[in-house]
Design a protein around this motif. Sequence first.
Motif, PDB file in Angstrom:
ATOM      1  N   LYS A 240       0.962  -1.213   0.040  1.00  0.00           N
ATOM      2  CA  LYS A 240      -0.081   0.051  -0.063  1.00  0.00           C
ATOM      3  C   LYS A 240       0.899   1.377   0.106  1.00  0.00           C
ATOM      4  O   LYS A 240       1.868   1.447   0.895  1.00  0.00           O
ATOM      5  CB  LYS A 240      -0.930  -0.099   1.249  1.00  0.00           C
TER       6      LYS A 240
ATOM      7  N   PHE B  56       1.234   5.373  -0.005  1.00  0.00           N
ATOM      8  CA  PHE B  56       0.310   6.675   0.586  1.00  0.00           C
ATOM      9  C   PHE B  56       1.120   8.041   0.453  1.00  0.00           C
ATOM     10  O   PHE B  56       2.587   7.947   0.710  1.00  0.00           O
ATOM     11  CB  PHE B  56      -0.316   6.777   1.969  1.00  0.00           C
TER      12      PHE B  56
ATOM     13  N   GLN C 209      -2.763  -4.453   5.586  1.00  0.00           N
ATOM     14  CA  GLN C 209      -2.388  -3.268   5.008  1.00  0.00           C
ATOM     15  C   GLN C 209      -3.440  -2.228   5.071  1.00  0.00           C
ATOM     16  O   GLN C 209      -2.987  -1.137   5.210  1.00  0.00           O
ATOM     17  CB  GLN C 209      -1.925  -3.524   3.477  1.00  0.00           C
ATOM     18  N   GLU C 210      -4.801  -2.620   4.876  1.00  0.00           N
ATOM     19  CA  GLU C 210      -5.744  -1.641   4.996  1.00  0.00           C
ATOM     20  C   GLU C 210      -5.790  -1.108   6.520  1.00  0.00           C
ATOM     21  O   GLU C 210      -6.009   0.070   6.672  1.00  0.00           O
ATOM     22  CB  GLU C 210      -7.213  -2.585   4.730  1.00  0.00           C
TER      23      GLU C 210
ATOM     24  N   LEU D 227      -2.744   1.453   6.800  1.00  0.00           N
ATOM     25  CA  LEU D 227      -3.062   2.591   6.099  1.00  0.00           C
ATOM     26  C   LEU D 227      -3.881   3.561   6.567  1.00  0.00           C
ATOM     27  O   LEU D 227      -3.581   4.606   7.013  1.00  0.00           O
ATOM     28  CB  LEU D 227      -3.701   2.384   4.791  1.00  0.00           C
TER      29      LEU D 227
ATOM     30  N   LYS E  51      -2.621   7.234   8.423  1.00  0.00           N
ATOM     31  CA  LYS E  51      -3.355   8.432   8.085  1.00  0.00           C
ATOM     32  C   LYS E  51      -3.830   9.259   9.199  1.00  0.00           C
ATOM     33  O   LYS E  51      -3.738  10.531   9.505  1.00  0.00           O
ATOM     34  CB  LYS E  51      -4.871   8.026   7.138  1.00  0.00           C
TER      35      LYS E  51
END
Length: 210
Positions: free
Chosen positions: A3, A5, A144-145, A148, A152
């Motif tokens: 992932k 960002f 991973q979700e 993330l 954030k």
Amino acid sequence: MVKYFSCVGFLKGTWDQVFAAFWQRYPNPYSNHVLTEDIVFREVTPDNRLLSRRLLTKTSRAPRWAEKFLPSHMARKAYIIEDSVVDSNNRTMVTLTWNISHARVMSVEERCVYRVNPDNSNWTEIKREAWISSSLYGLSRAVQEFGLARFKSSVTKTMKGFEYVLAKMQGETPTRTLAETATERARETALAAKEKAKGFASQAQKKQYV
């Protein structure tokens, strides 16, 4: 699969002020999860760049479903390496951060570049990039979700913490945190309830002796 960002943020402080605040940003009301920070090494290169490596210890509660994959002492703490390169001649600072604990479950690598905002020399621009990966078979996508979403959220707290430290350095009154506001309101409510209770108690005593 990794992932990725990225985001760009701005701090209302000169590069020199932000550079100074970087080393003083712990503790602040938004960084209660940072337990310790230790300098591993620091040196100045022949071309006048400052190289530093720090070890940070943070609380990092793993999601309940991931705790069974971690030793109990690791499920609530994370050890982070932070490398930084400061180029005072070009007024840039680059930081590289990554976790060294339970990296197999989730690895988070972050790169930040601090430089003078080209549109306003009194502000500092921060370009942030992050790579989140997991090698946990069958759960890597979920991890991973989760990583993330948590990253954030941490970016928001990091920026608020920076703003708080900058305000204090500049002699301004830092913006009150939600926790501080809630605590103050709770204190006011408790005092009001206490006074009201005193009133009831006083009336009860009067009735008793009438």
